[in-house]
Structure formats: structure tokens, C-alpha cells
Design a protein around this motif. Structure first.
Motif, PDB file in Angstrom:
ATOM      1  N   ALA A 194      26.526 -53.697  24.542  1.00 53.51           N
ATOM      2  CA  ALA A 194      26.242 -55.071  24.127  1.00 53.51           C
ATOM      3  C   ALA A 194      25.263 -55.758  25.069  1.00 53.51           C
ATOM      4  CB  ALA A 194      27.547 -55.864  24.057  1.00 53.51           C
ATOM      5  N   ASP A 195      25.138 -55.269  26.302  1.00 52.61           N
ATOM      6  CA  ASP A 195      24.192 -55.839  27.276  1.00 52.61           C
ATOM      7  C   ASP A 195      22.780 -55.285  27.114  1.00 52.61           C
ATOM      8  OD1 ASP A 195      26.204 -57.379  28.436  1.00 52.61           O
ATOM      9  OD2 ASP A 195      26.815 -55.733  29.744  1.00 52.61           O
ATOM     10  N   GLY A 196      22.610 -54.334  26.211  1.00 51.28           N
ATOM     11  CA  GLY A 196      21.289 -53.763  25.993  1.00 51.28           C
ATOM     12  C   GLY A 196      21.003 -52.520  26.803  1.00 51.28           C
ATOM     13  N   ASP A 197      21.992 -52.015  27.543  1.00 56.94           N
ATOM     14  CA  ASP A 197      21.824 -50.789  28.320  1.00 56.94           C
ATOM     15  C   ASP A 197      21.984 -49.578  27.409  1.00 56.94           C
ATOM     16  OD1 ASP A 197      21.680 -52.447  30.542  1.00 56.94           O
ATOM     17  OD2 ASP A 197      23.827 -52.275  30.964  1.00 56.94           O
ATOM     18  N   VAL A 198      21.091 -48.598  27.567  1.00 53.61           N
ATOM     19  CA  VAL A 198      21.148 -47.373  26.781  1.00 53.61           C
ATOM     20  C   VAL A 198      21.321 -46.189  27.723  1.00 53.61           C
ATOM     21  CG1 VAL A 198      19.946 -45.850  25.169  1.00 53.61           C
ATOM     22  CG2 VAL A 198      19.711 -48.327  24.958  1.00 53.61           C
ATOM     23  N   GLY A 199      22.423 -45.455  27.562  1.00 52.57           N
ATOM     24  CA  GLY A 199      22.652 -44.335  28.464  1.00 52.57           C
ATOM     25  C   GLY A 199      23.998 -43.683  28.267  1.00 52.57           C
ATOM     26  N   ILE A 200      24.500 -43.087  29.369  1.00 48.80           N
ATOM     27  CA  ILE A 200      25.771 -42.376  29.367  1.00 48.80           C
ATOM     28  C   ILE A 200      26.694 -43.038  30.383  1.00 48.80           C
ATOM     29  CG2 ILE A 200      26.912 -40.168  29.826  1.00 48.80           C
ATOM     30  CD1 ILE A 200      24.340 -38.771  28.996  1.00 48.80           C
ATOM     31  N   PHE A 201      27.946 -43.289  29.967  1.00 46.32           N
ATOM     32  CA  PHE A 201      28.915 -43.974  30.814  1.00 46.32           C
ATOM     33  C   PHE A 201      30.214 -43.147  30.799  1.00 46.32           C
ATOM     34  CE2 PHE A 201      25.977 -46.807  28.779  1.00 46.32           C
ATOM     35  CZ  PHE A 201      25.527 -47.625  29.804  1.00 46.32           C
ATOM     36  N   ILE A 202      30.584 -42.605  31.970  1.00 45.14           N
ATOM     37  CA  ILE A 202      31.716 -41.698  32.075  1.00 45.14           C
ATOM     38  C   ILE A 202      32.829 -42.348  32.888  1.00 45.14           C
ATOM     39  CG2 ILE A 202      32.475 -39.398  32.804  1.00 45.14           C
ATOM     40  CD1 ILE A 202      29.585 -38.459  32.493  1.00 45.14           C
ATOM     41  N   ARG A 203      34.078 -42.243  32.382  1.00 43.00           N
ATOM     42  CA  ARG A 203      35.244 -42.833  33.032  1.00 43.00           C
ATOM     43  C   ARG A 203      36.199 -41.751  33.519  1.00 43.00           C
ATOM     44  NH1 ARG A 203      36.103 -48.399  31.161  1.00 43.00           N
ATOM     45  NH2 ARG A 203      34.369 -48.988  29.793  1.00 43.00           N
ATOM     46  N   ASP A 204      37.043 -42.108  34.498  1.00 44.54           N
ATOM     47  CA  ASP A 204      38.031 -41.158  35.003  1.00 44.54           C
ATOM     48  C   ASP A 204      39.275 -41.163  34.113  1.00 44.54           C
ATOM     49  OD1 ASP A 204      39.466 -43.430  35.670  1.00 44.54           O
ATOM     50  OD2 ASP A 204      38.969 -43.357  37.795  1.00 44.54           O
ATOM     51  N   THR A 205      40.316 -40.437  34.529  1.00 43.12           N
ATOM     52  CA  THR A 205      41.523 -40.304  33.712  1.00 43.12           C
ATOM     53  C   THR A 205      42.286 -41.616  33.572  1.00 43.12           C
ATOM     54  OG1 THR A 205      42.762 -39.590  35.677  1.00 43.12           O
ATOM     55  CG2 THR A 205      41.814 -37.866  34.263  1.00 43.12           C
ATOM     56  N   LYS A 206      41.970 -42.594  34.427  1.00 43.39           N
ATOM     57  CA  LYS A 206      42.611 -43.905  34.338  1.00 43.39           C
ATOM     58  C   LYS A 206      41.788 -44.908  33.531  1.00 43.39           C
ATOM     59  CE  LYS A 206      44.983 -43.341  38.781  1.00 43.39           C
ATOM     60  NZ  LYS A 206      45.181 -43.898  40.152  1.00 43.39           N
ATOM     61  N   GLY A 207      40.642 -44.439  33.007  1.00 43.68           N
ATOM     62  CA  GLY A 207      39.812 -45.297  32.180  1.00 43.68           C
ATOM     63  C   GLY A 207      38.819 -46.142  32.957  1.00 43.68           C
ATOM     64  N   LYS A 208      38.633 -45.870  34.244  1.00 45.43           N
ATOM     65  CA  LYS A 208      37.702 -46.655  35.062  1.00 45.43           C
ATOM     66  C   LYS A 208      36.333 -45.975  35.101  1.00 45.43           C
ATOM     67  CE  LYS A 208      41.372 -48.520  37.983  1.00 45.43           C
ATOM     68  NZ  LYS A 208      41.883 -48.657  39.373  1.00 45.43           N
ATOM     69  N   VAL A 209      35.273 -46.773  34.938  1.00 45.37           N
ATOM     70  CA  VAL A 209      33.913 -46.230  34.939  1.00 45.37           C
ATOM     71  C   VAL A 209      33.592 -45.649  36.309  1.00 45.37           C
ATOM     72  CG1 VAL A 209      31.478 -46.737  34.609  1.00 45.37           C
ATOM     73  CG2 VAL A 209      33.171 -47.900  33.200  1.00 45.37           C
ATOM     74  N   ARG A 210      33.144 -44.389  36.342  1.00 44.56           N
ATOM     75  CA  ARG A 210      32.835 -43.723  37.609  1.00 44.56           C
ATOM     76  C   ARG A 210      31.381 -43.286  37.712  1.00 44.56           C
ATOM     77  NH1 ARG A 210      37.402 -42.060  40.271  1.00 44.56           N
ATOM     78  NH2 ARG A 210      35.932 -41.793  42.006  1.00 44.56           N
TER      79      ARG A 210
END
Length: 234
Positions: A194-210
Motif C-alpha cells: 500500500a506504500d508503493g514498495d515493490v519487492g519481496i518481504f520475508i517473515r520469521d516463524t513468529k510473523g515478524k518481517v526479517r
């Protein structure tokens, strides 16, 4: 003599009627076993695709008649769902679908793949708001779901909290489930935020972006490695 003539006449009528009925029977039987029907156009509110034994496999429906979903061959409570396709497996569970809609306020389309005995673990999704601030979001999203907390248990848990209707109790109950590892966690998103960023976003097993690899709305590139608290890791 007159009685005989009358009986012969009745027999003739009976023979004619019987002949017509037999002809209709053979015609319909042959028709049902012949080639498939062909239609140039058909208007329908809902189509149920079933196996020979009646097992439901897919529903194509408008919004009003959309299927509420199945869990272990049991229908869920009536709920509002968009038009589209809903898929069902041989276990009697909903296992994915494609739904869509658009109006003056928002538009969207979602293709979901469900994990066995529970809800979606993968979605190809698109959402867009109306007006100048559209907040357009689209891409591929993945989740992790525990095997020991199936959809039936999730529904029972949520229904019990609705009956209690206490925000404090609900917060404590969800916190306990999260601590036990029974809540769903987002793990991966590839697309536009929604902020206009285009890419890949990976989270850990707790759901936090890493890890973030993206190009922002100003065409600046970013590679961010984050710790559990969301702070950059050098």
C-alpha cells in the motif's frame, strides 16, 4: 354386438396410448445416453459440480447464492461471500477458490489455496480502494498454519469468544494461542504494498518481517536485514 365393438375400440385406444408411451420412454432413454447437450448461451445463478455419488467438488455461483463452505462434509454457517468458484476435496472440506468483485468503494480478486483441514496458506491477491488514495495492493502471499489446530477447532474457538463478548478475555485467549504456536503467521509476500514498495518481504516463524528487498515509490532500492525487534542488522 355393440358391447363387442365398444371393447375392441377401447383396446385400440389402449394399444395406441401404450405405443406412444413406449416410444417416449425409448426416446428419452436414448437421449440421456447420447452425446452431451450443447448450449450457445446459458444464464444461471449457481452451478454445482458433483461426482457420480453426489460428492460436491466445485461451486460456480453469484454472490447471493454462494456456498458458505464445508468442513468434514458439514456446511458452515451462512455468511456473505463474493461471486466466484469454490473448490472442495473428497474429505468434504473446502480447499480453495477464486472470488472477485468491484464497486464504487473498492475492487479486488483473490485466488486461494487451502491447507488440508484448515484455511488458506497461499493467495494470489489484488485489492484497490477508490478515490485519489487508492492504496493498491497486489501480489503473492504465503502463511504458515499449525497441523494441530484445524479449522473446526478455530471455528469453535471464535464462536465461544463471540458468545462471551469480552475484549479482555478475547485478547488473553488469542495471546495464549499465539504462545502455543496455534495462530496463523504470514511468512512471505512478493508484490506491491500500500506504500508503493515493490519487492519481496520475508517473515520469521513468529510473523515478524526479517528481510526486505524492494524498490520504493521514488525508485530507490533497499535491502534490509532486520532482527526480531525490527532493528537493522549490519
Amino acid at each position: 354386438m355393440e358391447k363387442l365393438i365398444r371393447e375392441v375400440r377401447i383396446l385400440k385406444i389402449y394399444a395406441v396410448v401404450l405405443t406412444i408411451l413406449c416410444a417416449m420412454f425409448f426416446f428419452l432413454a436414448f437421449k440421456n445416453q447420447s452425446s452431451n447437450e450443447r448450449f450457445k448461451e446459458i444464464n444461471v445463478e449457481r452451478i454445482n459440480i458433483v461426482e457420480k455419488d453426489g460428492t460436491l467438488k466445485m461451486v460456480i455461483s453469484n454472490k447471493e447464492r454462494q456456498h458458505p463452505g464445508l468442513v468434514n462434509h458439514k456446511e458452515l454457517k451462512p455468511r456473505e461471500r463474493e461471486a466466484g468458484l469454490i473448490f472442495f476435496n473428497s474429505l468434504g472440506d473446502e480447499c480453495g477458490g477464486l472470488v472477485y468483485d468491484g464497486n464504487d468503494k473498492e475492487s479486488g480478486m483473490v485466488y486461494s489455496v487451502d491447507q488440508r483441514n484448515t484455511d488458506q496458506i497461499m493467495q494470489l491477491q489484488y485489492f484497490e480502494g477508490a478515490g485519489k488514495d487508492k492504496k493498491r495492493v497486489y501480489g503473492l502471499k504465503l502463511w504458515d498454519r499449525p497441523d494441530d489446530f484445524p479449522l473446526e477447532d478455530i471455528i469453535k474457538f471464535e464462536d465461544s469468544l463471540k458468545k462471551i463478548n469480552d475484549p479482555a478475555v478475547s485478547k488473553t485467549a488469542y495471546a495464549k494461542l499465539r504462545e502455543e504456536g496455534k495462530l496463523t503467521n504470514e511468512r512471505f509476500f512478493a508484490g506491491k504494498t500500500a506504500d508503493g514498495d515493490v519487492g519481496i518481504f520475508i517473515r520469521d516463524t513468529k510473523g515478524k518481517v526479517r528481510l526486505k528487498l524492494y524498490v520504493d515509490k521514488n525508485n530507490q532500492t533497499h535491502i534490509e536485514n532486520l532482527d526480531e525487534s525490527g532493528n537493522p542488522v549490519k
